[in-house]
Design a protein around this motif. Sequence first.
Motif, mmCIF file in Angstrom:
data_model
loop_
_atom_site.group_PDB
_atom_site.id
_atom_site.type_symbol
_atom_site.label_atom_id
_atom_site.label_comp_id
_atom_site.label_asym_id
_atom_site.label_seq_id
_atom_site.Cartn_x
_atom_site.Cartn_y
_atom_site.Cartn_z
ATOM 1 N N ALA A 28 4.377 41.975 13.329
ATOM 2 C CA ALA A 28 4.724 43.360 13.635
ATOM 3 C C ALA A 28 5.576 43.443 14.895
ATOM 4 N N LEU A 29 5.231 42.666 15.901
ATOM 5 C CA LEU A 29 6.003 42.675 17.147
ATOM 6 C C LEU A 29 7.405 42.128 16.914
ATOM 7 N N ARG A 30 7.535 41.144 16.031
ATOM 8 C CA ARG A 30 8.873 40.649 15.702
ATOM 9 C C ARG A 30 9.667 41.730 14.975
ATOM 10 N N ALA A 31 9.000 42.437 14.055
ATOM 11 C CA ALA A 31 9.677 43.501 13.317
ATOM 12 C C ALA A 31 10.135 44.634 14.232
ATOM 13 N N LYS A 32 9.386 44.865 15.311
ATOM 14 C CA LYS A 32 9.740 45.913 16.275
ATOM 15 C C LYS A 32 10.736 45.420 17.318
ATOM 16 N N PRO A 85 0.835 -1.215 0.000
ATOM 17 C CA PRO A 85 0.000 0.000 0.000
ATOM 18 C C PRO A 85 0.863 1.256 0.000
ATOM 19 N N ARG A 86 0.410 2.248 -0.740
ATOM 20 C CA ARG A 86 1.171 3.497 -0.849
ATOM 21 C C ARG A 86 1.196 4.225 0.489
ATOM 22 N N ARG A 87 2.372 4.648 0.875
ATOM 23 C CA ARG A 87 2.486 5.391 2.122
ATOM 24 C C ARG A 87 1.965 6.816 1.945
ATOM 25 N N PRO A 88 1.292 7.334 2.953
ATOM 26 C CA PRO A 88 0.821 8.728 2.838
ATOM 27 C C PRO A 88 2.006 9.684 2.834
ATOM 28 N N ARG A 89 1.871 10.781 2.122
ATOM 29 C CA ARG A 89 2.929 11.790 2.085
ATOM 30 C C ARG A 89 2.899 12.623 3.361
ATOM 31 N N ALA A 90 4.045 12.804 3.940
ATOM 32 C CA ALA A 90 4.148 13.621 5.155
ATOM 33 C C ALA A 90 4.336 15.080 4.746
ATOM 34 N N GLU A 91 3.234 15.745 4.450
ATOM 35 C CA GLU A 91 3.297 17.144 4.049
ATOM 36 C C GLU A 91 2.028 17.864 4.495
ATOM 37 N N THR A 92 2.202 19.161 4.781
ATOM 38 C CA THR A 92 1.079 19.987 5.203
ATOM 39 C C THR A 92 0.188 20.284 3.997
ATOM 40 N N PRO A 93 -1.123 20.198 4.124
ATOM 41 C CA PRO A 93 -1.999 20.533 2.993
ATOM 42 C C PRO A 93 -1.743 21.956 2.487
ATOM 43 N N LYS A 94 -1.958 22.152 1.201
ATOM 44 C CA LYS A 94 -1.722 23.452 0.590
ATOM 45 C C LYS A 94 -2.580 24.534 1.256
ATOM 46 N N GLY A 95 -1.928 25.628 1.626
ATOM 47 C CA GLY A 95 -2.648 26.730 2.252
ATOM 48 C C GLY A 95 -2.725 26.635 3.755
ATOM 49 N N PHE A 96 -2.118 25.589 4.338
ATOM 50 C CA PHE A 96 -2.113 25.429 5.785
ATOM 51 C C PHE A 96 -0.669 25.402 6.272
ATOM 52 N N ARG A 97 -0.474 25.540 7.574
ATOM 53 C CA ARG A 97 0.877 25.506 8.122
ATOM 54 C C ARG A 97 0.847 24.932 9.531
ATOM 55 N N ASP A 98 2.013 24.539 9.999
ATOM 56 C CA ASP A 98 2.172 24.026 11.361
ATOM 57 C C ASP A 98 2.860 25.087 12.214
ATOM 58 N N TYR A 99 2.503 25.126 13.488
ATOM 59 C CA TYR A 99 3.100 26.077 14.435
ATOM 60 C C TYR A 99 3.866 25.295 15.500
ATOM 61 N N PHE A 100 5.110 25.690 15.753
ATOM 62 C CA PHE A 100 5.936 24.995 16.727
ATOM 63 C C PHE A 100 6.113 25.843 17.990
ATOM 64 N N GLY A 101 6.874 25.274 18.946
ATOM 65 C CA GLY A 101 6.988 25.788 20.294
ATOM 66 C C GLY A 101 7.018 27.286 20.473
ATOM 67 N N ALA A 102 8.069 27.960 19.945
ATOM 68 C CA ALA A 102 8.227 29.393 20.196
ATOM 69 C C ALA A 102 7.074 30.195 19.612
ATOM 70 N N GLU A 103 6.614 29.807 18.413
ATOM 71 C CA GLU A 103 5.516 30.532 17.778
ATOM 72 C C GLU A 103 4.236 30.434 18.613
ATOM 73 N N VAL A 104 3.957 29.223 19.097
ATOM 74 C CA VAL A 104 2.751 29.029 19.900
ATOM 75 C C VAL A 104 2.860 29.801 21.213
ATOM 76 N N THR A 105 4.036 29.764 21.818
ATOM 77 C CA THR A 105 4.239 30.477 23.080
ATOM 78 C C THR A 105 4.082 31.976 22.892
ATOM 79 N N GLU A 106 4.690 32.521 21.836
ATOM 80 C CA GLU A 106 4.585 33.959 21.578
ATOM 81 C C GLU A 106 3.136 34.372 21.348
ATOM 82 N N ARG A 107 2.407 33.556 20.583
ATOM 83 C CA ARG A 107 1.002 33.874 20.318
ATOM 84 C C ARG A 107 0.187 33.835 21.605
ATOM 85 N N THR A 108 0.418 32.818 22.428
ATOM 86 C CA THR A 108 -0.317 32.686 23.682
ATOM 87 C C THR A 108 -0.057 33.880 24.594
ATOM 88 N N GLU A 109 1.202 34.295 24.691
ATOM 89 C CA GLU A 109 1.536 35.428 25.552
ATOM 90 C C GLU A 109 0.917 36.717 25.035
#
Length: 501
Positions: free
Chosen positions: A371-375, A7-31
Amino acid sequence: MAKDKAPRRPRAETPKGFRDYFGAEVTERTEMLGRIAEVYHRYGFDPLETSAVETVEALGKFLPDVDRPNEGVFAWQEEDSDWLALRYDLTAPLARVAAQYRNDLPSPYRRYAMGPVWRNEKPGPGRFRQFYQCDADTVGAPTVAADAEICAMLSDALEHVGIPRGDYVIRVNNRKVLNGVMEVAGILDPSDPERFSHQRGIVLRAVDKFDRLGDEGVRALLGKGRMDESGDYTKGAGLGAEQAEVVMGFMAAQGANGEATAANLRGLVGPSAIGSEGVRELETIAELLDAQGYGPDRIIVDPAVVRGLGYYTGPVFEAELTFEILDEKGRKRSFGSVSGGGRYDDLVKRFTGQSVPATGISIGVDRLLAALRAKGRIGQEAAPGPVVVTVMDRDRMADYMAMVGELRAAGIRAEVYLGNPKNFGNQLKYADKRASPVAVIQGGDEAARGVVQLKDLILGAEIAAAASHEEWKAQPAQTEVARADLVAAVRAILARRASGG
């Protein structure tokens, strides 16, 4: 006999138009959202979480640039039941909640909501099909004092998250004024509101794109239409030259101050009753804001703000960040809009049949984070990872768990290494990848003597990169402390790193 294909293995890729958020990004957004929530809470607003899924009927036909409710949304039909869809914003669900629980909620009802929304639109650079919004709305307040409060609260929120005064401006206009202008231009008939509605929708979207398309691009959309650089053609509103000139005059009505702008707008709307009412409301909002100390250094009346959504019925707002950044080609440009909103008195009426006044604002979370990153307010230094307790002896896992438990009980972020402990070097590599500030080491010899080794990983990296042999001897990166002093010693290292020492 040929073997069956695996059986064909599924491709490990994010669907087009979507993205994943990792630790620092999630923490910054939460704060950041936490700081915004502090301001909203101070203004008396309550949090609300609604379902990510609504009926298509409840969402309505208010998504920009579409004619049917199931275009632009991710929708599916339940078997022998309603069409359902992922919410495309946080306002339409609020309208449903306000109608459904109208006998239980206070009136006016102030609420804020934060969460992801989904739009089935063509993705592009920086344009995703899932993104976060942060909304605040007041339902049940007919006075424009509610609109003024929303603007003041947005100003406070921007400053509280780290956008200083002078680096942003909140622009306020009134859809009633534009309706008056369109009445003068001959594309709004007060006796038949549905007449010319398609043309007005095109005009709204065209004017809302003025900052991106400029005078020539908007005029093209008011007329026959416009073809963009990719070759896509957008049909125009079909206005004549004189009609288009009336609309463009509205865009240029900004005066030297609020009074001059109001005078220009009053001249444009002429005898239109709805237009005159809109001008008076703008004057009232300006007076209320001025009384609270929100002057033109923070909030101004600007006829160029119209907002593209069709459900706005009165004042509209937009927060623009005015500082410059470099684009992908190294050119300077203003950062641009991070928030928008306005009054939508007819949205709840769809459910109840009765007019329910409402006004609110929505912050583009990803835009404001950028914007906050740019500043330089966030993201300048990687957030420290957890203290890592290494494992020297599999049979002593309970001892290591006791150490990490003490650290956590003291409020220190910590973890035990749970991989294969056979190679100690791999444990330190893991700690480096986790951006760990300290590694705790205790072998059998240290356990027998009642001590632990603490390795200051940040200091060790600095010494390895730049320090001389003498400096290395004077400031060793690994120290031995009594097991009973583990928490105090780790806390001292963390405090020294936090102070820059």
